[in-house]
Scaffold this motif. Structure first.
Motif, mmCIF file in Angstrom:
data_model
loop_
_atom_site.group_PDB
_atom_site.id
_atom_site.type_symbol
_atom_site.label_atom_id
_atom_site.label_comp_id
_atom_site.label_asym_id
_atom_site.label_seq_id
_atom_site.Cartn_x
_atom_site.Cartn_y
_atom_site.Cartn_z
ATOM 1 N N ALA A 85 0.835 -1.200 0.000
ATOM 2 C CA ALA A 85 0.000 0.000 0.000
ATOM 3 C C ALA A 85 0.873 1.254 0.000
ATOM 4 O O ALA A 85 0.567 2.233 -0.680
ATOM 5 C CB ALA A 85 -0.942 0.003 1.207
ATOM 6 N N GLY A 86 1.972 1.206 0.754
ATOM 7 C CA GLY A 86 2.901 2.333 0.758
ATOM 8 C C GLY A 86 3.508 2.564 -0.617
ATOM 9 O O GLY A 86 3.618 3.706 -1.083
ATOM 10 N N LEU A 87 3.917 1.478 -1.281
ATOM 11 C CA LEU A 87 4.452 1.592 -2.642
ATOM 12 C C LEU A 87 3.399 2.146 -3.598
ATOM 13 O O LEU A 87 3.696 3.004 -4.440
ATOM 14 C CB LEU A 87 4.930 0.232 -3.145
ATOM 15 C CG LEU A 87 6.196 -0.314 -2.512
ATOM 16 C CD1 LEU A 87 6.379 -1.783 -2.888
ATOM 17 C CD2 LEU A 87 7.396 0.508 -2.952
ATOM 18 N N ALA A 88 2.174 1.647 -3.473
ATOM 19 C CA ALA A 88 1.091 2.126 -4.337
ATOM 20 C C ALA A 88 0.812 3.606 -4.077
ATOM 21 O O ALA A 88 0.577 4.376 -5.017
ATOM 22 C CB ALA A 88 -0.168 1.290 -4.124
ATOM 23 N N GLY A 89 0.856 4.016 -2.805
ATOM 24 C CA GLY A 89 0.658 5.429 -2.475
ATOM 25 C C GLY A 89 1.743 6.295 -3.082
ATOM 26 O O GLY A 89 1.467 7.386 -3.606
ATOM 27 N N PHE A 90 2.985 5.814 -3.025
ATOM 28 C CA PHE A 90 4.088 6.538 -3.665
ATOM 29 C C PHE A 90 3.839 6.654 -5.173
ATOM 30 O O PHE A 90 4.021 7.722 -5.764
ATOM 31 C CB PHE A 90 5.430 5.838 -3.384
ATOM 32 C CG PHE A 90 6.593 6.498 -4.037
ATOM 33 C CD1 PHE A 90 7.110 7.688 -3.530
ATOM 34 C CD2 PHE A 90 7.180 5.952 -5.171
ATOM 35 C CE1 PHE A 90 8.193 8.310 -4.137
ATOM 36 C CE2 PHE A 90 8.257 6.571 -5.786
ATOM 37 C CZ PHE A 90 8.771 7.748 -5.268
ATOM 38 N N HIS A 91 3.382 5.549 -5.782
ATOM 39 C CA HIS A 91 3.113 5.541 -7.223
ATOM 40 C C HIS A 91 2.002 6.533 -7.574
ATOM 41 O O HIS A 91 2.107 7.270 -8.569
ATOM 42 C CB HIS A 91 2.742 4.125 -7.669
ATOM 43 C CG HIS A 91 2.736 3.948 -9.146
ATOM 44 N ND1 HIS A 91 2.506 2.732 -9.730
ATOM 45 C CD2 HIS A 91 2.913 4.804 -10.171
ATOM 46 C CE1 HIS A 91 2.553 2.861 -11.041
ATOM 47 N NE2 HIS A 91 2.792 4.117 -11.327
ATOM 48 N N VAL A 133 -0.893 7.727 -16.161
ATOM 49 C CA VAL A 133 -1.955 6.777 -15.818
ATOM 50 C C VAL A 133 -2.344 6.032 -17.086
ATOM 51 O O VAL A 133 -2.852 6.629 -18.029
ATOM 52 C CB VAL A 133 -3.174 7.497 -15.202
ATOM 53 C CG1 VAL A 133 -4.312 6.522 -14.956
ATOM 54 C CG2 VAL A 133 -2.768 8.213 -13.913
ATOM 55 N N ALA A 134 -2.094 4.741 -17.104
ATOM 56 C CA ALA A 134 -2.401 3.943 -18.294
ATOM 57 C C ALA A 134 -3.870 3.544 -18.335
ATOM 58 O O ALA A 134 -4.452 3.403 -19.407
ATOM 59 C CB ALA A 134 -1.522 2.698 -18.318
ATOM 60 N N TRP A 135 -4.476 3.338 -17.172
ATOM 61 C CA TRP A 135 -5.858 2.876 -17.083
ATOM 62 C C TRP A 135 -6.438 3.384 -15.779
ATOM 63 O O TRP A 135 -5.751 3.422 -14.760
ATOM 64 C CB TRP A 135 -5.899 1.348 -17.122
ATOM 65 C CG TRP A 135 -7.258 0.737 -17.024
ATOM 66 C CD1 TRP A 135 -8.074 0.415 -18.068
ATOM 67 C CD2 TRP A 135 -7.962 0.369 -15.840
ATOM 68 N NE1 TRP A 135 -9.243 -0.127 -17.596
ATOM 69 C CE2 TRP A 135 -9.197 -0.172 -16.223
ATOM 70 C CE3 TRP A 135 -7.667 0.449 -14.488
ATOM 71 C CZ2 TRP A 135 -10.142 -0.628 -15.304
ATOM 72 C CZ3 TRP A 135 -8.603 -0.003 -13.568
ATOM 73 C CH2 TRP A 135 -9.824 -0.537 -13.980
ATOM 74 N N ALA A 136 -7.700 3.789 -15.810
ATOM 75 C CA ALA A 136 -8.364 4.256 -14.590
ATOM 76 C C ALA A 136 -9.830 3.839 -14.619
ATOM 77 O O ALA A 136 -10.417 3.659 -15.684
ATOM 78 C CB ALA A 136 -8.253 5.770 -14.473
ATOM 79 N N LEU A 137 -10.381 3.668 -13.442
ATOM 80 C CA LEU A 137 -11.804 3.378 -13.265
ATOM 81 C C LEU A 137 -12.332 4.361 -12.238
ATOM 82 O O LEU A 137 -11.800 4.446 -11.128
ATOM 83 C CB LEU A 137 -12.002 1.930 -12.798
ATOM 84 C CG LEU A 137 -13.442 1.491 -12.529
ATOM 85 C CD1 LEU A 137 -14.267 1.526 -13.818
ATOM 86 C CD2 LEU A 137 -13.460 0.094 -11.925
ATOM 87 N N PHE A 138 -13.358 5.119 -12.608
ATOM 88 C CA PHE A 138 -13.933 6.163 -11.758
ATOM 89 C C PHE A 138 -12.876 7.193 -11.355
ATOM 90 O O PHE A 138 -12.879 7.709 -10.242
ATOM 91 C CB PHE A 138 -14.600 5.568 -10.503
ATOM 92 C CG PHE A 138 -15.620 4.512 -10.793
ATOM 93 C CD1 PHE A 138 -16.727 4.777 -11.594
ATOM 94 C CD2 PHE A 138 -15.468 3.237 -10.279
ATOM 95 C CE1 PHE A 138 -17.662 3.793 -11.867
ATOM 96 C CE2 PHE A 138 -16.396 2.245 -10.538
ATOM 97 C CZ PHE A 138 -17.499 2.525 -11.336
ATOM 98 N N GLY A 139 -11.927 7.454 -12.255
ATOM 99 C CA GLY A 139 -10.891 8.438 -12.000
ATOM 100 C C GLY A 139 -9.768 7.954 -11.095
ATOM 101 O O GLY A 139 -8.907 8.729 -10.710
ATOM 102 N N ILE A 140 -9.775 6.671 -10.758
ATOM 103 C CA ILE A 140 -8.736 6.100 -9.895
ATOM 104 C C ILE A 140 -7.885 5.158 -10.736
ATOM 105 O O ILE A 140 -8.407 4.263 -11.398
ATOM 106 C CB ILE A 140 -9.356 5.359 -8.692
ATOM 107 C CG1 ILE A 140 -10.219 6.326 -7.872
ATOM 108 C CG2 ILE A 140 -8.270 4.730 -7.824
ATOM 109 C CD1 ILE A 140 -11.017 5.658 -6.768
ATOM 110 N N MET A 142 -4.810 2.295 -11.645
ATOM 111 C CA MET A 142 -4.523 0.953 -11.125
ATOM 112 C C MET A 142 -3.735 1.052 -9.818
ATOM 113 O O MET A 142 -4.000 0.303 -8.881
ATOM 114 C CB MET A 142 -3.733 0.134 -12.145
ATOM 115 C CG MET A 142 -4.584 -0.433 -13.248
ATOM 116 S SD MET A 142 -3.669 -1.585 -14.282
ATOM 117 C CE MET A 142 -3.085 -0.481 -15.545
ATOM 118 N N ALA A 143 -2.775 1.966 -9.753
ATOM 119 C CA ALA A 143 -2.013 2.140 -8.513
ATOM 120 C C ALA A 143 -2.932 2.594 -7.383
ATOM 121 O O ALA A 143 -2.787 2.152 -6.239
ATOM 122 C CB ALA A 143 -0.887 3.146 -8.727
ATOM 123 N N GLY A 144 -3.880 3.457 -7.691
ATOM 124 C CA GLY A 144 -4.841 3.904 -6.681
ATOM 125 C C GLY A 144 -5.707 2.764 -6.172
ATOM 126 O O GLY A 144 -5.944 2.641 -4.962
#
Length: 170
Positions: A85-91, A133-140, A142-144
Motif C-alpha cells: 500500500a505504501g508503494l502504491a501510495g508513492f506511485h 496513468v495507463a488505465w483508470a476506473l472512476f478516476g482512480i 490501477m495504482a490507486g
C-alpha cells in the motif's frame, strides 16, 4: 449460534486463506492487465507486485503452521500488504505529480547521444513511464486501486491477528 470467541477464532484461522486469495487475485489481475489488456507494467508496478508475491508466500507459509508461528507468518503477510500500500501510495503521488519518481520511472536522458547511440538505447527495452496513468476506473488509477486493496487487506489481516492474539491471552 456461535459465540463471539468462536467467531473470532474462525476469522483468525481464515486470515491466511484470505491473504493468500487476495494476493493471488491481485497478481492474476495485474498479469491479466499486462498480457490480455496490453498494459505493460512500469518499475513501480513491478515493485507493487513483489509486495503481493511476499504476502502470498507468507500466507501460504502460515497455512500448515499452528499457534504463534501461524500468527507471526499471517501478520507478516498483512504487513507485506501494508508495504505494498505504501508503494502504491508513492506511485499515485508520482502519477499525480506530487513528487518525482525513481530514476527508472522516467525516460532516459538522450542529450548528447548520436544517432547510433539513440537507436541502441531505443532498441534495448520498452520504457513504461511511472508518471502516466495507463488505465483508470472512476478516476482512480490501477495504482490507486492497488492502494485501496492493499491497505484494506493489510489492515484487516493485522486486525484479525491482533484480535485473535488478545482473545488467546484472556
Amino acid at each position: 449460534m456461535m459465540s463471539s470467541d468462536a467467531l473470532s477464532l474462525r476469522a483468525a484461522g481464515s486470515a491466511p486463506w484470505l491473504a493468500a486469495a487476495i494476493a493471488a487475485a491481485a497478481l492474476l489481475g495485474a498479469l491479466g492487465f499486462q498480457y490480455i489488456g496490453g498494459y505493460p507494467p512500469c518499475l513501480l508496478c513491478h515493485w507493487q507486485r513483489y509486495a503481493h508475491v511476499a504476502a502470498l508466500a507468507l500466507a501460504l507459509l502460515a497455512l500448515p503452521l499452528a499457534g504463534k508461528a501461524r500468527r507471526f507468518a499471517t501478520l507478516a503477510a498483512g504487513l507485506a500488504f501494508l508495504g505494498g500500500a505504501g508503494l502504491a501510495g508513492f506511485h499515485v503521488g508520482v502519477e499525480q505529480g506530487w513528487w518525482e519518481g525513481l530514476p527508472g520511472c522516467s525516460a532516459p536522458n538522450i542529450q548528447g547521444l548520436n544517432v547510433e547511440q539513440l537507436h541502441a538505447l531505443l532498441m534495448e527495452a520498452e520504457f513504461v513511464p511511472c508518471d502516466e496513468v495507463a488505465w483508470a476506473l472512476f478516476g482512480i488509477s490501477m495504482a490507486g486501486w492497488n492502494l485501496v486493496l492493499s491497505a484494506l487487506t493489510g489492515a484487516a489481516i493485522v486486525w484479525l491477528v491482533a484480535r485473535h492474539q488478545r482473545g488467546s491471552e484472556a
